[in-house]
Design an enzyme around this catalytic site. Structure first.
Site, PDB file in Angstrom:
ATOM      1  N   SER A 130     -10.620   7.088  -3.049  1.00 31.15           N
ATOM      2  CA  SER A 130     -11.933   7.743  -2.981  1.00 31.15           C
ATOM      3  C   SER A 130     -13.068   7.304  -3.685  1.00 31.15           C
ATOM      4  O   SER A 130     -13.742   7.731  -3.981  1.00 31.15           O
ATOM      5  CB  SER A 130     -11.656   9.200  -3.336  1.00 31.15           C
ATOM      6  OG  SER A 130     -10.652  10.068  -2.725  1.00 31.15           O
ATOM      7  N   GLU A 168       0.691   3.824   1.545  1.00 34.28           N
ATOM      8  CA  GLU A 168       1.024   4.418   2.822  1.00 34.28           C
ATOM      9  C   GLU A 168       2.207   3.750   3.411  1.00 34.28           C
ATOM     10  O   GLU A 168       2.751   4.265   4.261  1.00 34.28           O
ATOM     11  CB  GLU A 168      -0.210   4.494   3.718  1.00 34.28           C
ATOM     12  CG  GLU A 168      -1.254   5.616   3.281  1.00 34.28           C
ATOM     13  CD  GLU A 168      -2.703   5.285   3.707  1.00 34.28           C
ATOM     14  OE1 GLU A 168      -2.950   4.328   4.338  1.00 34.28           O
ATOM     15  OE2 GLU A 168      -3.703   5.956   3.192  1.00 34.28           O
ATOM     16  N   GLU A 187      -4.230   2.225  -7.180  1.00 35.79           N
ATOM     17  CA  GLU A 187      -4.421   3.255  -6.270  1.00 35.79           C
ATOM     18  C   GLU A 187      -3.536   4.329  -6.528  1.00 35.79           C
ATOM     19  O   GLU A 187      -2.410   4.254  -5.947  1.00 35.79           O
ATOM     20  CB  GLU A 187      -4.317   2.816  -4.656  1.00 35.79           C
ATOM     21  CG  GLU A 187      -5.002   1.541  -4.289  1.00 35.79           C
ATOM     22  CD  GLU A 187      -5.403   1.575  -2.871  1.00 35.79           C
ATOM     23  OE1 GLU A 187      -6.738   1.859  -2.637  1.00 35.79           O
ATOM     24  OE2 GLU A 187      -4.460   1.547  -2.102  1.00 35.79           O
ATOM     25  N   HIS A 220       0.918  -1.053   0.160  1.00 32.94           N
ATOM     26  CA  HIS A 220      -0.102  -0.237  -0.021  1.00 32.94           C
ATOM     27  C   HIS A 220       0.759   1.581   0.015  1.00 32.94           C
ATOM     28  O   HIS A 220       1.981   1.306   0.718  1.00 32.94           O
ATOM     29  CB  HIS A 220      -0.902   0.036   1.222  1.00 32.94           C
ATOM     30  CG  HIS A 220      -1.967   0.877   1.189  1.00 32.94           C
ATOM     31  ND1 HIS A 220      -1.578   2.503   1.321  1.00 32.94           N
ATOM     32  CD2 HIS A 220      -3.267   0.999   0.729  1.00 32.94           C
ATOM     33  CE1 HIS A 220      -2.837   2.905   1.488  1.00 32.94           C
ATOM     34  NE2 HIS A 220      -3.822   2.296   0.848  1.00 32.94           N
TER      35      HIS A 220
HETATM   36  P1  PGA Z   1      -9.783   5.827   0.499  1.00 35.54           P
HETATM   37  O1  PGA Z   1      -8.491   4.983   0.639  1.00 35.54           O
HETATM   38  O2  PGA Z   1     -10.801   5.145  -0.087  1.00 35.54           O
HETATM   39  O3  PGA Z   1     -10.161   6.477   1.999  1.00 35.54           O
HETATM   40  O4  PGA Z   1      -9.289   6.844  -0.548  1.00 35.54           O
HETATM   41  C1  PGA Z   1      -8.311   3.944  -0.237  1.00 35.54           C
HETATM   42  C2  PGA Z   1      -7.026   2.946   0.140  1.00 35.54           C
HETATM   43  O5  PGA Z   1      -5.919   3.566   0.596  1.00 35.54           O
HETATM   44  O6  PGA Z   1      -7.025   1.994   0.104  1.00 35.54           O
END
Ligand code: PGA
Length: 256
Positions: A218, A106, A174, A104
């Site tokens: 989102s 993050e 993403e 991911h």
């Molecule tokens: P979000 O996050 O739907 O809040 O944009 C998606 C994700 O990080 O998997």
């Protein structure tokens, strides 16, 4: 057939990534509410929720007998050992997970995870019997520079190990700039990236048409149907909206 592109229909996947949200009681309440919505398997969509590690066992118990699957958000690349604070793939499996999210953005940003590390984690996940949701996606600067397709292709090439297939792998596209921002790419931009991912899967998995390619960033109840209608979009990886049972359920229904 799917979108007239010669693909057999695959079941979509709606996966909820709760990130670092929810104490056990909150997680159980959310899972129970989702379960009340989802009494039976949806005809065209699998559901998966990925709570924080501390809530996995309690949420897993709340899901017993339901069609909703349980996943982890990350695992370590080693099977066990001196890695303070980390969680192995076998521990996730032991807690009831079928699947783990890897790479991911993050984690790539906060923990400096490289493609090579993500690849090693995917190998560890498979060794423990977990399916993998492998995340890729470009930054805003990379998109603005016209490099989105190349970045995603490079991430895929670097982080996908050999030996996975449609049953054990999903890819989540993403875009970093779409996560939590309320912004999404245009349908044609998503189609271009998903099509490129599908082509990149050729030669890397035996059944590229069977690998589910999720869109994430989102995804909300009001845009889910339009996103799911984009060619080569086989489901959603949902962050914020997966923390509201009615919203995640609405997204899952849009997938089905
Ligand atoms: P979000 O996050 O739907 O809040 O944009 C998606 C994700 O990080 O998997």
């Amino acid at each position: 057939m799917d979108q007239g592109r010669g693909r057999a229909v695959v079941r979509k996947l709606a996966a909820g990534n709760w990130k670092m949200n929810g104490l056990r009681a909150e997680g159980v309440a959310l899972a129970e509410e989702l379960r009340r919505h989802c009494a039976a398997t949806l005809p065209g969509c699998d559901l998966l929720i990925c709570p924080p590690a501390t809530a996995l066992t309690a949420v897993g118990a709340a899901l017993t007998g339901s069609p909703i699957g349980l996943g982890g958000q990350d695992c370590h690349e080693a099977p066990k050992g001196a890695h303070t604070g980390d969680i192995s793939a076998a521990m996730l499996k032991d807690a009831g997970c079928t699947t783990v999210i890897l790479g991911h953005s993050e984690r790539r940003a906060d923990h400096h995870e490289s493609n090579a590390l993500v690849q090693a984690k995917a190998v560890a996940a498979r060794a423990a019997g977990l399916a993998v949701i492998l995340c890729v996606g470009e930054s805003l600067a990379e998109r603005d520079a016209g490099h989105a397709l190349a970045v995603v292709a490079q991430q895929l090439a670097g982080s996908l190990p050999p030996g996975l297939d449609g049953a054990t792998l999903a890819i989540a596209y993403e875009p970093v700039w779409a996560i939590g921002s309320g912004r999404t790419p245009k349908a044609a931009e998503i189609a271009a990236v998903h099509g490129r991912i599908r082509r990149e899967l050729s030669g890397r998995v035996p059944d590229p048409a069977a690998v589910r390619i999720l869109y994430g960033g989102s995804v909300k109840p009001d845009n889910a149907a339009a996103l799911m209608a984009v060619p080569d979009v086989d489901g959603a990886l949902v962050g914020g909206a997966s923390l509201v049972a009615a919203d995640f359920w609405a997204i899952a229904q849009a997938c089905a």
